[in-house]
Design a protein around this motif. Sequence first.
Motif, PDB file in Angstrom:
ATOM      1  N   SER A  90       0.839  -1.201   0.000  1.00  0.00           N
ATOM      2  CA  SER A  90       0.000   0.000   0.000  1.00  0.00           C
ATOM      3  C   SER A  90       0.873   1.249   0.000  1.00  0.00           C
ATOM      4  CB  SER A  90      -0.938   0.016   1.206  1.00  0.00           C
ATOM      5  OG  SER A  90      -0.233   0.253   2.406  1.00  0.00           O
ATOM      6  N   LEU A 201     -10.663   5.718  -0.083  1.00  0.00           N
ATOM      7  CA  LEU A 201      -9.542   5.299   0.757  1.00  0.00           C
ATOM      8  C   LEU A 201      -8.701   4.242   0.043  1.00  0.00           C
ATOM      9  CD1 LEU A 201      -8.147   5.383   3.560  1.00  0.00           C
ATOM     10  CD2 LEU A 201      -9.730   3.578   4.267  1.00  0.00           C
ATOM     11  N   LEU A 202      -9.369   3.262  -0.560  1.00  0.00           N
ATOM     12  CA  LEU A 202      -8.649   2.222  -1.286  1.00  0.00           C
ATOM     13  C   LEU A 202      -7.934   2.790  -2.511  1.00  0.00           C
ATOM     14  CD1 LEU A 202     -11.228  -0.721  -1.171  1.00  0.00           C
ATOM     15  CD2 LEU A 202      -9.037  -0.606   0.010  1.00  0.00           C
ATOM     16  N   ARG A 205      -4.616   4.396  -1.489  1.00  0.00           N
ATOM     17  CA  ARG A 205      -3.550   3.512  -1.010  1.00  0.00           C
ATOM     18  C   ARG A 205      -3.178   2.414  -2.002  1.00  0.00           C
ATOM     19  NH1 ARG A 205      -2.389   3.705   4.519  1.00  0.00           N
ATOM     20  NH2 ARG A 205      -3.598   5.265   5.637  1.00  0.00           N
ATOM     21  N   ALA A 272      -7.516  -5.986   0.779  1.00  0.00           N
ATOM     22  CA  ALA A 272      -7.021  -4.618   0.873  1.00  0.00           C
ATOM     23  C   ALA A 272      -7.718  -3.840   1.978  1.00  0.00           C
ATOM     24  CB  ALA A 272      -7.196  -3.904  -0.462  1.00  0.00           C
ATOM     25  N   THR A 276      -5.930  -2.247   5.326  1.00  0.00           N
ATOM     26  CA  THR A 276      -6.063  -0.795   5.476  1.00  0.00           C
ATOM     27  C   THR A 276      -6.480  -0.439   6.892  1.00  0.00           C
ATOM     28  OG1 THR A 276      -6.631  -0.496   3.152  1.00  0.00           O
ATOM     29  CG2 THR A 276      -7.291   1.245   4.648  1.00  0.00           C
TER      30      THR A 276
END
Length: 279
Positions: A90, A201-202, A205, A272, A276
Amino acid sequence: MTFNDQVIEEFRQGKSGMLEGWRLILLTTTGAKTGQRRTNPLGYLEIDGKTVVVASNMGAPAHPGWYHNIRRDHRVTIETETETYEAIASIPPAAERDALFAKIVAEEPGFAEYQAKTTRKLPVVILHRIDDRVRGMGDFLVEVHEWLREELRTLRAGVEDIVAGRADALVMEKSLKAHCVSFCEALTKHHTGEDMGAFPLLAQRFPALAPTLTKLGEDHVVVAATQKRIRDLVEGYVHGEGDPARLRDEFDALAGKLEAHFAYEERSVVAALNVTVTG
């Protein structure tokens, strides 16, 4: 034999070789252009319990190839002196990256020298071990999906009862309308939360997930259109006048779209999401 090949061979033989004194791992990525597996020896640090590497390229003007690879496919393999495991890479957002880089430089001042050699900001990458024992937001996502699946099955069964005349139609009609409203509101809230929170958010990152997240967002639009048709049909349904078979067909269409969407999402983003949250 290239320098990297020599280092990899010595590492796997348990020899320190030319990089004695460094904390090394072997990072295997998938080539962004070739699709072939590529292995690089990298120095790493443990910062705040995270395995961290820097795409320094020794201060060269361009990012190293492995960094381009993880931006296309975040799934990687890590080899240490004692084990091999799967991980995902990430890229922390700017403020988190800067805080991590300051800690990295405090431990390894050489990275400050690399940064001084180039105008590019050296990327920091966090390597998260994929561990089935760790629960996080991804597992919560699956639980929400299971609840929505069950709610939809219950609604579909209620419509089938009306079609078959197995229950008091007026009672079932009232129950169906109330249940449909709560289900639609829950599904809308779930997808809005993903669009506004989890997906951005994904995307930040894990750049490799961009096409997946775009598709999932497009799925939300398609599901919402089907959902609206169902809600309109249910709210406008009048016993003896409405067509319950049509309503059943619409529920079947929604169930098919949702199942395909949920299954794809669970395959694509659960790991993921878990790291996270836990990372």
